[in-house]
Design a protein around this motif. Structure first.
Motif, short mmCIF file in Angstrom:
data_model
loop_
_atom_site.label_atom_id
_atom_site.label_comp_id
_atom_site.label_asym_id
_atom_site.label_seq_id
_atom_site.Cartn_x
_atom_site.Cartn_y
_atom_site.Cartn_z
N LEU A 80 76.13 18.39 16.79
CA LEU A 80 76.51 18.78 15.43
C LEU A 80 75.27 19.16 14.63
N VAL A 81 74.25 18.32 14.68
CA VAL A 81 73.01 18.57 13.94
C VAL A 81 72.33 19.83 14.45
N GLU A 82 72.30 20.04 15.76
CA GLU A 82 71.69 21.24 16.32
C GLU A 82 72.39 22.50 15.82
N GLN A 83 73.73 22.46 15.77
CA GLN A 83 74.47 23.63 15.30
C GLN A 83 74.22 23.89 13.82
N ALA A 84 74.21 22.82 13.02
CA ALA A 84 73.95 22.97 11.58
C ALA A 84 72.57 23.56 11.35
N ARG A 85 71.57 23.05 12.05
CA ARG A 85 70.20 23.54 11.92
C ARG A 85 70.12 25.02 12.32
N ALA A 86 70.76 25.38 13.41
CA ALA A 86 70.73 26.75 13.89
C ALA A 86 71.37 27.72 12.90
N ARG A 87 72.29 27.24 12.08
CA ARG A 87 72.96 28.10 11.10
C ARG A 87 72.28 28.06 9.73
N GLY A 88 71.15 27.34 9.64
CA GLY A 88 70.37 27.33 8.41
C GLY A 88 70.71 26.22 7.43
N ALA A 89 71.45 25.23 7.85
CA ALA A 89 71.83 24.12 6.96
C ALA A 89 70.75 23.05 6.94
N ASN A 90 70.70 22.32 5.84
CA ASN A 90 69.84 21.14 5.79
C ASN A 90 70.68 19.88 5.58
N ALA A 91 72.02 20.04 5.60
CA ALA A 91 72.90 18.88 5.47
C ALA A 91 74.28 19.21 6.03
N VAL A 92 74.99 18.15 6.42
CA VAL A 92 76.39 18.25 6.82
C VAL A 92 77.15 17.24 5.99
N LEU A 93 78.12 17.74 5.23
CA LEU A 93 78.94 16.87 4.39
C LEU A 93 80.26 16.58 5.10
N MET A 94 80.89 15.48 4.71
CA MET A 94 82.21 15.08 5.21
C MET A 94 82.28 15.00 6.73
N MET A 95 81.24 14.47 7.37
CA MET A 95 81.22 14.36 8.82
C MET A 95 82.28 13.35 9.27
N ARG A 96 82.99 13.71 10.33
CA ARG A 96 83.99 12.84 10.93
C ARG A 96 83.88 12.94 12.44
N THR A 107 86.98 11.19 28.25
CA THR A 107 87.05 11.05 26.80
C THR A 107 86.34 12.21 26.13
N GLU A 108 87.03 12.84 25.20
CA GLU A 108 86.46 13.94 24.42
C GLU A 108 86.11 13.41 23.04
N VAL A 109 84.89 13.67 22.61
CA VAL A 109 84.46 13.28 21.27
C VAL A 109 83.94 14.51 20.56
N CYS A 110 84.45 14.73 19.36
CA CYS A 110 84.02 15.85 18.53
C CYS A 110 83.53 15.31 17.20
N ALA A 111 82.29 15.62 16.85
CA ALA A 111 81.75 15.32 15.52
C ALA A 111 81.83 16.61 14.73
N TYR A 112 82.42 16.57 13.53
CA TYR A 112 82.56 17.80 12.76
C TYR A 112 82.35 17.55 11.28
N GLY A 113 82.02 18.60 10.57
CA GLY A 113 81.79 18.50 9.13
C GLY A 113 81.50 19.86 8.55
N THR A 114 81.06 19.88 7.29
CA THR A 114 80.77 21.11 6.59
C THR A 114 79.26 21.26 6.42
N ALA A 115 78.71 22.32 7.00
CA ALA A 115 77.27 22.60 6.89
C ALA A 115 76.99 23.21 5.53
N VAL A 116 75.95 22.70 4.87
CA VAL A 116 75.57 23.19 3.54
C VAL A 116 74.06 23.24 3.41
N VAL A 117 73.63 23.91 2.35
CA VAL A 117 72.23 23.85 1.95
C VAL A 117 72.20 23.06 0.65
N LEU A 118 71.48 21.95 0.65
CA LEU A 118 71.34 21.10 -0.54
C LEU A 118 69.97 21.35 -1.19
#
Length: 122
Positions: A80-96, A107-118
């Motif tokens: 999740l962090v790698e994808q956010a960084r690659a898209r130019g984000a410095n934060a992920v909000l509402m991670m679940r 077992t499948e595990v998905c971490a997801y959230g909204t990438a933003v620039v803070l």
């Protein structure tokens, strides 16, 4: 298994902040990039399945499976962090986390959230 093996979460000095909240005190959202996620699927090995079967007869924690789930969640979070960084984000909000278990697939595990620039509030 020591206490450090039961937990997870973000590294102390990560360049991408990940929070489960809608906002971060003292910061404003400058730009919403969009949804990001990190996904991984882990299969259980034969030894842990046999051990889990035996343990289920007497009860108690399935420590091998607990450790596998912690490792799986941490891997999903790293992706999740790698994808956010690659898209130019410095934060992920509402991670679940979303967890699904298939009888044959593992077992499948998905971490997801909204990438933003803070940016710090002035």
């Amino acid at each position: 298994m020591g206490i450090e093996e039961y937990g997870g979460g973000q590294q102390e000095h990560s360049d991408v902040l990940v929070v489960t909240t809608n906002d971060v005190p003292g910061y404003d959202v400058q730009r919403v990039i969009g949804e990001v996620f990190g996904l991984t699927v882990r299969s259980r090995h034969l030894g842990s399945q046999i051990g889990a079967g035996l343990k289920s007869m007497v009860g108690g924690e399935l420590k091998g499976l607990t450790k596998t789930l912690v490792e799986t969640r941490n891997e999903a979070m790293e992706r999740l962090v790698e994808q956010a960084r690659a898209r130019g984000a410095n934060a992920v909000l509402m991670m679940r986390f979303d967890v699904a278990s298939g009888s044959d697939a593992g077992t499948e595990v998905c971490a997801y959230g909204t990438a933003v620039v803070l940016a710090p509030r002035v």
